[in-house]
Structure formats: structure tokens, C-alpha cells
Design a protein around this motif. Structure first.
Motif, PDB file in Angstrom:
ATOM      1  N   ALA A   1       0.943  -1.113  -0.103  1.00 47.89           N
ATOM      2  CA  ALA A   1       0.004  -0.033  -0.098  1.00 47.89           C
ATOM      3  C   ALA A   1       0.676   1.401   0.033  1.00 47.89           C
ATOM      4  O   ALA A   1       1.999   1.015   0.425  1.00 47.89           O
ATOM      5  N   ALA A   2       0.310   2.500  -0.366  1.00 45.65           N
ATOM      6  CA  ALA A   2       1.066   3.599  -0.291  1.00 45.65           C
ATOM      7  C   ALA A   2       1.258   3.693   1.261  1.00 45.65           C
ATOM      8  O   ALA A   2       0.461   3.501   2.222  1.00 45.65           O
ATOM      9  N   ALA A   3       2.360   4.383   1.793  1.00 45.23           N
ATOM     10  CA  ALA A   3       2.649   4.500   2.947  1.00 45.23           C
ATOM     11  C   ALA A   3       1.895   5.072   3.824  1.00 45.23           C
ATOM     12  O   ALA A   3       1.416   4.454   4.921  1.00 45.23           O
ATOM     13  N   THR A   4       1.043   6.121   3.521  1.00 41.59           N
ATOM     14  CA  THR A   4       0.253   6.804   4.417  1.00 41.59           C
ATOM     15  C   THR A   4      -1.091   5.852   4.704  1.00 41.59           C
ATOM     16  O   THR A   4      -1.520   5.643   5.769  1.00 41.59           O
ATOM     17  N   THR A   5      -1.389   5.273   3.571  1.00 39.37           N
ATOM     18  CA  THR A   5      -2.616   4.510   3.669  1.00 39.37           C
ATOM     19  C   THR A   5      -2.093   3.295   4.723  1.00 39.37           C
ATOM     20  O   THR A   5      -2.792   2.818   5.550  1.00 39.37           O
ATOM     21  N   PHE A   6      -0.907   2.653   4.535  1.00 37.97           N
ATOM     22  CA  PHE A   6      -0.721   1.611   5.299  1.00 37.97           C
ATOM     23  C   PHE A   6      -0.459   1.834   6.821  1.00 37.97           C
ATOM     24  O   PHE A   6      -1.058   1.094   7.556  1.00 37.97           O
ATOM     25  N   PHE A   7       0.078   3.084   7.072  1.00 39.86           N
ATOM     26  CA  PHE A   7       0.255   3.289   8.501  1.00 39.86           C
ATOM     27  C   PHE A   7      -0.937   3.738   9.032  1.00 39.86           C
ATOM     28  O   PHE A   7      -1.446   3.684  10.278  1.00 39.86           O
ATOM     29  N   ASN A   8      -2.037   4.465   8.254  1.00 38.47           N
ATOM     30  CA  ASN A   8      -3.178   5.018   9.041  1.00 38.47           C
ATOM     31  C   ASN A   8      -4.398   3.813   9.014  1.00 38.47           C
ATOM     32  O   ASN A   8      -5.147   4.084   9.843  1.00 38.47           O
ATOM     33  N   ASN A   9      -4.379   3.153   8.057  1.00 36.33           N
ATOM     34  CA  ASN A   9      -5.387   2.022   7.917  1.00 36.33           C
ATOM     35  C   ASN A   9      -4.845   0.717   7.206  1.00 36.33           C
ATOM     36  O   ASN A   9      -5.390   0.520   6.128  1.00 36.33           O
ATOM     37  N   PRO A  10      -4.239   0.063   7.857  1.00 38.37           N
ATOM     38  CA  PRO A  10      -3.788  -1.232   7.417  1.00 38.37           C
ATOM     39  C   PRO A  10      -4.914  -2.099   7.200  1.00 38.37           C
ATOM     40  O   PRO A  10      -5.880  -2.176   8.055  1.00 38.37           O
ATOM     41  N   ARG A  11      -4.882  -2.988   6.154  1.00 38.81           N
ATOM     42  CA  ARG A  11      -5.982  -3.713   5.709  1.00 38.81           C
ATOM     43  C   ARG A  11      -6.005  -5.117   6.423  1.00 38.81           C
ATOM     44  O   ARG A  11      -7.140  -5.648   6.710  1.00 38.81           O
ATOM     45  N   SER A  12      -4.721  -5.658   6.377  1.00 34.88           N
ATOM     46  CA  SER A  12      -4.473  -6.881   6.813  1.00 34.88           C
ATOM     47  C   SER A  12      -4.396  -7.014   8.546  1.00 34.88           C
ATOM     48  O   SER A  12      -3.778  -6.112   8.877  1.00 34.88           O
ATOM     49  N   PRO A  13      -4.970  -8.002   8.999  1.00 35.22           N
ATOM     50  CA  PRO A  13      -4.654  -8.225  10.453  1.00 35.22           C
ATOM     51  C   PRO A  13      -3.357  -8.169  10.981  1.00 35.22           C
ATOM     52  O   PRO A  13      -2.997  -7.941  12.130  1.00 35.22           O
ATOM     53  N   GLU A  14      -2.564  -8.833   9.954  1.00 37.24           N
ATOM     54  CA  GLU A  14      -0.990  -9.094  10.615  1.00 37.24           C
ATOM     55  C   GLU A  14      -0.437  -7.680  10.331  1.00 37.24           C
ATOM     56  O   GLU A  14       0.699  -7.466  11.368  1.00 37.24           O
TER      57      GLU A  14
END
Ligand SMILES: Nc1ncnc2c1ncn2[C@@H]1O[C@H](COP(=O)(O)OP(=O)(O)OP(=O)(O)O)[C@@H](O)[C@H]1O
Length: 243
Positions: free
Chosen positions: A213-226
Motif C-alpha cells: 500500500a501507499a505508506a500513508t494508507t498502510f500506517f493509517n489504515n492497514p488492511r490485513s490483521p497481520e
């Protein structure tokens, strides 16, 4: 630094060691427009994947392609957590790398000095490389890699063994190299560093790419439980891949 070598594509990369799967069927494409950070817990397969991309490890199956070709281009370099430096001066270390890569004698000294200048080590050009501090040695490793003008630079935990101020210097130097047209692909355990520098995140869990994911998306709203557990610090310290 021709862009003819991009995109860099990992096609179904799997790496097994003695029946143990370190990287498990990982596929992605990088176009080199934004720094890419490979994240994951200890043992997730980050270093092995980086080495496969660089060409140091051959995958058990799958392929790495550069602009569709499996030929490994020369305009890519790698920096390791602990740099291996020759028993020579700082500048001689950079000049040696240029010589190995076929740069003419007359040009070597000019390019080596410029590279040292770029990482803020010009004043230490004649000092023995091995007596430099940890942070200075890592910046020398960056100068050595940057002098080759790579289109892609892989870095494996480049700040892991450094104190906060040396880490900040290395981070600043990496960002400067990135702005100069070199695509950065690196691993780190320092989430602050990843947040500041990354354009996109590749998150590995037990050898598998579970989120990109884009970094901001990953850090603000990670999709995977892991990834969510990793960011919360809830993953166990070491998550090995299953056999
Ligand atoms: N040469 C090797 N031979 C056997 N197993 C290996 C080898 N290199 C790595 N491994 C194993 O592959 C798995 C992934 O290792 P890797 O170094 O890529 O993890 P990592 O995500 O970089 O972890 P860390 O954050 O601790 O550096 C680990 O279980 C490791 O023990």
C-alpha cells in the motif's frame, strides 16, 4: 541513469532453505517513482527478498525481471547493515568501487570526492575507513554506492546498528540520494524512519506479501490483521515461516 531498466518485477519468488520457506510466492512490480520499504517482523523474509532482488541469492522458483528481462543491470547497488570496508582511506574505498565498475582513473578521484561531499564526509576523505565511527562508515558505504550512480539502491537495515543521531544523518543522506534520481528499496525496523521516507510499503508476514500500500494508507489504515498487529507491536518478536 536510463529508465530502460525499470520496472523491477518480482514474479512468484519463492526461496527455500533446507525445506524451510523464507520467501513464499511473492510477486510485485516497482516502478521506482517512490521509496519502497519492506516491513515485517524478525524472520519474515525481508533480507532474503532484498538479496534476491539485488541478485545475491537465486530464488528457488520464480524470477526477477528488469524491464521484462532477467539480465541483471549494473546500475543497481546494495548497502548492508554493517558495511564491509577495505583497509584503505575513505576515498580509496570509493575509488576502488569505481575502478571495479570500469570508471577511468582520471575520473575516479573526481567522482569519489563528489560522492564524499554529498554524504558530508569530504573532510574525512584521507582517514582510514575502518577507524571511522559507525555512522560515518555507513555514510561512506552510501557514498560508495551513490558514486556508481545506481538507478536502484537496495539497503538492508541501513540504520540498525546506529545511535539516533547517526541514524538521522544516514536517513538524511538516503533521502538526498533518493531526490537525486535513485530509487530506494530498503528494509528497516524503525517505523518512524519508514513513515518519514517511504512512498510505499511492502509488508511481509511469514515469507508472504500480505499487504502492499501507499505508506500513508498502510500506517493509517492497514488492511490485513497481520499488518495491524505489527503496527500495534502485538506480533510476537519472531515470526518464522512455516516449514
Ligand atoms: N542462508 C540461509 N540459510 C538458511 N536459512 C536462512 C538463510 N538466510 C535466511 N534464512 C532464514 O530465512 C528466514 C528469513 O530470514 P530473513 O533474514 O530474510 O528475515 P528478516 O525478515 O530480514 O528478519 P530480521 O528482521 O530479523 O532481519 C529466517 O527464518 C532465516 O533464519
Amino acid at each position: 541513469m536510463a529508465d530502460a531498466m525499470l520496472p523491477l518485477e518480482a514474479r512468484a519468488i519463492t526461496v527455500r532453505f533446507d525445506g524451510h520457506t523464507a520467501v513464499d510466492d511473492v510477486s510485485f512490480t516497482l516502478d521506482g517513482t517512490a521509496p519502497a520499504v519492506i516491513l515485517g517482523a524478525n524472520g519474515a523474509g525481508k533480507s532474503v527478498l532484498l538479496r534476491v532482488l539485488h541478485g545475491l541469492i537465486a530464488p528457488t522458483s520464480g524470477a526477477v525481471t528488469w524491464a521484462g528481462s532477467t539480465a541483471r543491470p549494473s546500475a543497481q547497488a546494495m548497502v548492508f547493515q554493517r558495511p564491509v570496508l577495505l583497509r584503505r582511506s575513505a576515498i580509496a574505498n570509493v575509488e576502488y568501487a569505481l575502478a571495479v565498475n570500469g570508471v577511468d582513473g582520471s575520473e575516479r578521484n573526481i567522482r569519489a570526492r563528489a560522492a564524499l561531499e554529498r554524504v558530508g564526509l569530504a573532510h574525512l576523505a584521507d582517514r582510514q575507513a575502518r577507524v571511522l565511527s559507525g555512522g560515518e562508515q555507513q555514510r561512506l558505504a552510501l557514498a560508495r554506492a551513490a558514486a556508481l550512480e545506481p538507478r536502484v539502491l537496495f539497503l538492508d537495515e541501513p540504520t540498525a546498528s546506529l545511535d539516533p543521531s547517526a541514524s538521522a544523518e544516514v536517513e538524511r543522506t538516503m533521502s538526498e540520494i533518493g531526490r537525486g534520481g535513485t530509487a530506494l528499496v530498503f528494509t528497516t525496523h524503525n517505523l518512524g524512519f519508514a513513515k518519514r521516507v517511504a512512498g510505499e510499503i511492502l509488508f511481509l508476514h511469514r515469507g508472504r506479501l500480505v499487504e502492499r500500500a501507499a505508506a500513508t494508507t498502510f500506517f493509517n489504515n492497514p488492511r490485513s490483521p497481520e499488518a495491524a498487529a505489527f503496527l500495534e507491536g502485538e506480533l510476537p518478536w519472531s515470526v518464522s515461516s512455516p516449514a
